[in-house]
Design an enzyme around this catalytic site. Structure first.
Site, short mmCIF file in Angstrom:
data_model
loop_
_atom_site.label_atom_id
_atom_site.label_comp_id
_atom_site.label_asym_id
_atom_site.label_seq_id
_atom_site.Cartn_x
_atom_site.Cartn_y
_atom_site.Cartn_z
CE1 TYR A 44 0.47 -1.65 4.29
CE2 TYR A 44 0.38 0.71 4.70
CZ TYR A 44 0.70 -0.56 5.12
OH TYR A 44 1.23 -0.76 6.38
N PRO A 45 0.40 2.31 -0.66
CG PRO A 45 -0.61 3.72 -2.24
CD PRO A 45 -0.75 2.37 -1.59
CG MET A 46 2.77 5.26 3.90
SD MET A 46 2.94 4.65 5.62
CE MET A 46 2.51 6.10 6.57
CE LYS A 73 5.74 8.75 8.52
NZ LYS A 73 7.06 8.64 9.18
CB SER A 106 0.32 4.78 12.10
OG SER A 106 1.49 4.21 11.57
#
Ligand code: 76R
Length: 249
Positions: A146-148, A150, A224
Site C-alpha cells: 500500500y502507498p502512504m 504523512k 500512524s
C-alpha cells in the site's frame, strides 16, 4: 527551515499490477496460449538471471480481490532498466492478455532516524546497509502493498515537526515493528517526486494474518494514528513461474 531526515537510496522499484483478460484468454487457441506462456517463461528466466547476478530482484504474486490479478514487483539499479523491462513485458504475447490495473514507482529508502549517534564513516560503505538498500526480495508466501503519506495539515504537519519529535515517534514505530521480526519483512520505498504518494510499503509474510496484526497495532502508534494517510491495499499469494503457468492452463 526544519531539518530534513537524511535518506539513503538503493534500487529503483516498480510495482506493476495487472488484471488478466480472461475472456480474451479463454478465446485463445492452444497454440496462442502456449506461445504466450513461453514468452512469459523466457522473460521470467531473465529476471532470475538478473537476481542471481545480484543486479536486481523480481517477485510475482497473485492479488486477491478485484483490484488486480497479479503484481510484478521489480527492483533494478536504474529507472531506465525498470522502463526496459516494463516495455519488454508489454511486448510479450502474454501481456496481450493482461490489462494494466495500477503501478507504483519508488526507490528503496532508509532514513537516519534510527542511526546510531557517533557512527563514523560513510554508511554506503557498510555491507549491511548495502544489503538493505539492494535487497533480494523475500520469497515468502504472501505480499501486502500500500502507498502512504504523512499528513501536512495545519494541526498535524509531520514536515513541521522538529527532528527530535520525529525521531522520538519513529523510535516508537520501530519498536512495534521489531516485535514482528521473523514474521513480517518490510521494504520501505520512497516516492516523493516519483509517484502520487510519499512511500510505498511492501510487506512479506508466510502468514497473511500478521499483516492485519502489524498494521492494526501501528494504527495506535502516534506516527500512524496522527500522521498516516493510506492508499489502496493489495494483498496476495506468491507465484512461481510454474504456479502461474499451471494456473493459466
Ligand atoms: O530502518 C529501520 O528499519 C529501523 C526503523 C524503521 C524506520 C526508520 C522502521 C521499522 N520503519 C522505518 C521507516 Mn517502518 N513501516 C511502515 C509501515 O501501516 C502503517 O501504519 C505504516 C506502514 C509499516 C507496516 C512498517 C513496518 N516506516 C518507515 C517509513 C519512512 C518514514 C520517514 O522517513 O518519515 C515509513 C513510511 C514506514 C512505514 N517499520 C519498521 C515496519 C517494521 C515491521 C519495522 C521493524 C523492522 C525491523 O526491525 O526489522
Amino acid at each position: 527551515m526544519n531539518e530534513a531526515a537524511l535518506t539513503l537510496e538503493g534500487w529503483y522499484a516498480l510495482h506493476d499490477f495487472r488484471t488478466i483478460n480472461w475472456s480474451l484468454w479463454n478465446k485463445a487457441d492452444d497454440e496462442e496460449k502456449a506461445h504466450a506462456l513461453d514468452d512469459l517463461q523466457s522473460l521470467w528466466e531473465q529476471w532470475k538471471k538478473t537476481e542471481n547476478d545480484n543486479l536486481g530482484s523480481s517477485v510475482v504474486y497473485s492479488i486477491v480481490g478485484q483490484k488486480a490479478d497479479l503484481v510484478f514487483f521489480h527492483l533494478r539499479e536504474t529507472l531506465e532498466e525498470l522502463n526496459e523491462l516494463e516495455t519488454e513485458f508489454n511486448k510479450t504475447a502474454f501481456a496481450r492478455y493482461t490489462i494494466p490495473a495500477y503501478s507504483y514507482v519508488s526507490i528503496v529508502e532508509l532514513s537516519n532516524y534510527m542511526a546510531k549517534p557517533g557512527a563514523t564513516g560513510d554508511p554506503m560503505d557498510n555491507p549491511e546497509v548495502q544489503a538493505r538498500l539492494k535487497p533480494i526480495l523475500p520469497k515468502m508466501k504472501h505480499i501486502c502493498f500500500y502507498p502512504m503519506n504523512k499528513k501536512r495539515d495545519l494541526q498535524d504537519n509531520w514536515y513541521m515537526l522538529s527532528m527530535e519529535e520525529r525521531r522520538g515517534m519513529m523510535r516508537s514505530h520501530g519498536m512495534i515493528g521489531r516485535n514482528y521480526a521473523g514474521k513480517v519483512k518490510q521494504i520501505i520505498t520512497g516516492s516523493v517526486g516519483l509517484d502520487d504518494w510519499e512511500w510505498g510499503v511492501t510487506l512479506f509474510s508466510d502468514d497473511p494474518l500478521q499483516f492485519k496484526k502489524l498494521v492494526y497495532e501501528m494504527r495506535f502508534d502516534e506516527v500512524s494514528a496522527r500522521f498516516g494517510e493510506f492508499g489502496s491495499f493489495f494483498v496476495g499469494n506468491r507465484h512461481t513461474d510454474e504456479s502461474l503457468i499451471a494456473m493459466m492452463k
